[in-house]
Design an enzyme around this catalytic site. Structure first.
Site, mmCIF file in Angstrom:
data_model
loop_
_atom_site.group_PDB
_atom_site.id
_atom_site.type_symbol
_atom_site.label_atom_id
_atom_site.label_comp_id
_atom_site.label_asym_id
_atom_site.label_seq_id
_atom_site.Cartn_x
_atom_site.Cartn_y
_atom_site.Cartn_z
ATOM 1 N N TYR A 144 -44.487 -20.300 13.551
ATOM 2 C CA TYR A 144 -45.487 -19.467 14.217
ATOM 3 C C TYR A 144 -45.033 -18.019 14.116
ATOM 4 C CZ TYR A 144 -48.400 -17.504 17.970
ATOM 5 O OH TYR A 144 -49.288 -16.752 18.709
ATOM 6 N N ASP A 239 -38.470 -13.734 10.753
ATOM 7 C CA ASP A 239 -39.120 -13.569 12.046
ATOM 8 C C ASP A 239 -38.123 -14.030 13.103
ATOM 9 O OD1 ASP A 239 -40.518 -13.662 14.373
ATOM 10 O OD2 ASP A 239 -42.275 -14.691 13.552
ATOM 11 N N LYS A 267 -39.689 -10.734 22.262
ATOM 12 C CA LYS A 267 -39.109 -11.520 23.357
ATOM 13 C C LYS A 267 -37.881 -10.863 23.999
ATOM 14 C CE LYS A 267 -41.740 -15.498 22.268
ATOM 15 N NZ LYS A 267 -42.185 -16.080 21.021
HETATM 16 C C1 LIG Z 1 -43.488 -15.645 20.221
HETATM 17 C C2 LIG Z 1 -43.411 -15.481 18.761
HETATM 18 C C3 LIG Z 1 -44.200 -14.544 18.065
HETATM 19 C C4 LIG Z 1 -45.298 -13.771 18.734
HETATM 20 O O1 LIG Z 1 -44.839 -12.926 19.719
HETATM 21 P P1 LIG Z 1 -45.894 -12.431 20.865
HETATM 22 O O2 LIG Z 1 -45.084 -11.459 21.654
HETATM 23 O O3 LIG Z 1 -46.295 -13.661 21.606
HETATM 24 O O4 LIG Z 1 -47.027 -11.801 20.168
HETATM 25 C C5 LIG Z 1 -43.959 -14.353 16.730
HETATM 26 N N1 LIG Z 1 -43.014 -15.050 16.083
HETATM 27 C C6 LIG Z 1 -42.252 -15.962 16.701
HETATM 28 C C7 LIG Z 1 -41.195 -16.688 15.935
HETATM 29 C C8 LIG Z 1 -42.441 -16.232 18.049
HETATM 30 O O5 LIG Z 1 -41.720 -17.182 18.654
#
Ligand SMILES: *Cc1c(COP(=O)(O)O)cnc(C)c1O
Length: 427
Positions: A144, A239, A267
């Site tokens: 994701y 990511d 995060k």
């Molecule tokens: C949570 C998450 C996102 C998106 O971040 P948001 O602050 O919710 O937009 C993107 N990549 C990864 C791996 C994530 O866990």
């Protein structure tokens, strides 16, 4: 467990907010029942509006590595608020956070701060496309990367939870540029890169997958991705929105010694407030406006409140032994769950990297999205509700990560394992 007040609020919420929630997995759809409305939290504990309390392993889906409302962060945020919450002009604080990120993360020489992980990834992809002058991207099934259009193909997190293969509202013309491969499957990546490299801008990967449950990379996976992308002039994007400052102060790239071209963060770097960042080598980042032509902006980007929470969180993570302690606690939890499952005769595949803990209700092994989906999600749902009754708040989906914080104590872990022993019996 009393849930009267939560039920009342949820029915009101559904009148004003789609599904009563502002992010889909919060609605408990895949585990059944209704979400609990939270009133406050402190340390590793959540307190709901009915007076129940829980040991929390969701931690706002990863950011709260110090637990809820750590005094150092809260105090600094309050002081910052008194001086103004946003100026739309540069501040010393955002320079400090950017510098901390550059000093910590090997691939990042310059970083641009944004307000969410979604924005960070979306901007990094735009930049990769501009830098390479190519359109296609390659992502992995079950990973994701936020909810931007072309990244919703075969995505993890809420889409995995709700069983949504793709998303209406995204033109086929967009996803046409998104190639997908199974996680840990380097042969397929090789084949796709060979066929498409002239038009492939980047390969984007969660270096430790955390949005289909926890799926660690096979030993050769990340080094092979690095080699293949470099060979074909394709950018490699990590990511690290979950893994950044989570599995190591320098992220998964420091843990595994593989350096991508661009890195996305979110995060933890916001310490519970909205912050994201993307960064990489100077020659790539210099394409970003105002130096270069790649436009990306944000009204609240780098605002002093969010940035202060990030700085204070990273400062706390610099204390010696923090990651070793998190790792040890998480190992206790994972092993305790394993022993409880074995005793109950339940097949459970455990995965873990540092304080990211996974447990799939399947014989395993779990190496990609297809094998993760072998999990018995009904068993997970039952387990989830029994754990709530025992005062333990897990993610309301099999396809998420359990996170630990520095606020979880040995006795919290022991309590959790005891609860799991009872919850797994006759599941
Ligand atoms: C949570 C998450 C996102 C998106 O971040 P948001 O602050 O919710 O937009 C993107 N990549 C990864 C791996 C994530 O866990």
């Amino acid at each position: 467990m009393k849930t009267t007040a939560s039920k009342r609020l949820f029915s009101e919420a559904q009148q004003y907010i789609p599904g009563g929630v502002n992010s889909p997995v919060r609605a408990f759809r895949s585990v059944g029942g209704q979400p609990l409305f939270i009133k406050r939290a402190k340390g590793c504990r959540l307190y709901d509006v009915d007076g129940n309390s829980f040991i929390d392993y969701v931690l706002s889906w990863g950011p709260l590595i110090l637990g809820h409302a750590p005094a150092s962060v809260v105090k600094a945020v309050m002081q910052a608020a008194l001086k103004g919450t946003s100026f739309g002009a540069p501040t010393e604080l955002e320079v400090r956070l950017a510098r901390m990120i550059v000093e910590a993360v090997p691939s990042i020489k310059e970083a641009r701060l944004v307000s969410s992980g979604t924005e960070a990834v979306m901007s990094a992809i735009r930049l990769a496309r501009a830098y390479t002058n190519r359109d296609a991207i390659l992502k992995f099934e079950g990973c994701y990367h936020g909810h931007s259009d072309y990244l919703l193909a075969k995505a993890g997190s809420g889409l995995a939870t709700l069983g949504l293969p793709d998303c209406p509202g995204v033109p086929a013309d967009f996803t046409r540029h998104t190639l997908t491969a199974p996680y840990n499957d380097i042969k397929t990546v090789q084949r796709l890169i060979q066929r498409h490299h002239r038009n492939l801008a980047c390969v984007i990967v969660e270096p430790i997958a955390g949005n289909m449950g926890v799926v660690p990379p096979a030993a050769e996976f990340l080094p092979a991705l690095r080699e293949l992308t470099r060979e074909h002039g394709v950018l490699l994007i990590f990511d690290e929105v979950i893994t950044g400052f989570r599995v190591h102060y320098g992220g998964a790239q420091s843990l595994y010694g593989v350096t991508p071209d661009l890195t996305c963060l979110g995060k933890i770097i916001g310490g519970g407030l909205p912050v994201g960042a993307y960064g990489g080598a100077r020659q790539i980042m210099r394409l970003v406006a105002p130096v270069g032509p790649v436009y990306q902006a944000g009204t609240l980007s780098g605002n002093p409140l969010a940035v202060t929470a990030g700085i204070k969180t990273l400062e706390a993570l610099q204390a010696p032994g923090v990651y070793q302690k998190l790792d040890a606690r998480a190992a206790e939890l994972s092993e305790g769950l394993g022993a409880a499952a074995k005793k109950a005769g339940i097949p459970l595949t455990r995965t873990r990297v540092g304080s990211m803990v996974g447990a799939f209700f399947t014989k395993g092994p779990v190496v990609d999205f297809a094998s993760a989906k072998q999990s018995n999600t009904q068993a997970y749902a039952k387990f989830f509700h029994r754990m709530l009754e025992k005062g333990v708040y897990l993610a309301p989906s099999q396809f998420e990560t359990a996170f630990l914080s520095t606020a979880h104590t040995a006795s919290d872990i022991a309590h959790t394992i005891k609860g799991a022993r009872a919850a797994l019996r006759n599941l």
